[in-house]
Design a protein around this motif. Structure first.
Motif: not given
Lengths: 125, 125
Positions: A65-70
């Motif tokens: 439920s959280r936004i993740r980045y790469e």
DNA sequence: CTAAGTGCAAATCATTTGCAACCAG
DNA sequence: CTGGTTGCAAATGATTTGCACTTAG
């Protein structure tokens, strides 16, 4: 217009360091603090937003439920462990010509895709 | 143990009606009110949770920051319009043997996957 | 001086939970 | 009576914004 921003630099360094590809804002915030520097959560948020708008990083939607980045750039897909949440990335894209098939079937013009496999990682199985 | 629950029934009917496969709780809530019935948002939430646990419906993670649901059962993938948010589903799964390849490459035991194509729908392109 | 970057607190947004009233079995 | 269902309000969790202060250019 851009002035030196240690928060942005730290975020970029962490994400570019390369080992992970599922950074949440909280992870980045913790990472910066762990390295001895300081940064407010909201500053990290703004740094991430900025880097995303610049096309340096991109969002990864895992079931989580959280936004993740790469790091943005080379497209690749992910596998996520249902038990511990570990994420690995796959070297290449498994859908070489699938997009064309989708275009024919739906009338959409396809520009990309997001693929996440789920299962159990070696440690959890 | 299960007593008549008009909220659950309404939610199930809406999702089973079949035209959509990207119901958010808010959508379901609005849908129930629109049909003349009443239901609290939290009741809809509980109905959805219950139906999900029963295996009747399942989550669909589109890029969108809210959880969406669709009828469980036959697996299929989605295409989402970047402009208007419209979602279509694809008749069959495009990854017949990809999972096996992933298992070999990563050591994970793969149990499923989630695939969303992005692009522009016929109306927006 | 002017605008960008930052911290801090507060506002949003969506999801969840606590609790008391209610009702079918 | 007993336990499942519901509404209402409030708690959470995470993301986002407002504002004032600081500082590089």
């Amino acid at each position: 217009m851009a002035r030196p921003s240690h928060v942005r630099n730290s975020v970029r360094e962490l994400i570019e360091s390369g080992d992970r590809h599922d950074w949440s804002i909280e992870d980045l915030h913790a990472g910066i603090l762990a390295s001895g520097l300081t940064a407010d959560y909201s500053s990290v948020f703004r740094a991430v937003t900025w880097l995303e708008r610049q096309g340096v990083i991109g969002q990864v939607a895992l079931g989580d439920s959280r936004i993740r980045y790469e790091l943005a750039g080379h497209h690749h897909d992910h596998v996520r462990c249902d038990a511990c949440g570990a994420v690995s990335s796959l070297p290449d894209c498994l859908l070489p010509r699938a997009e064309a098939r989708v275009e024919k079937g739906t009338g959409f013009s396809v520009t990309g895709h997001h693929l996440v496999f789920s299962g159990l990682c070696p440690a959890c199985r």
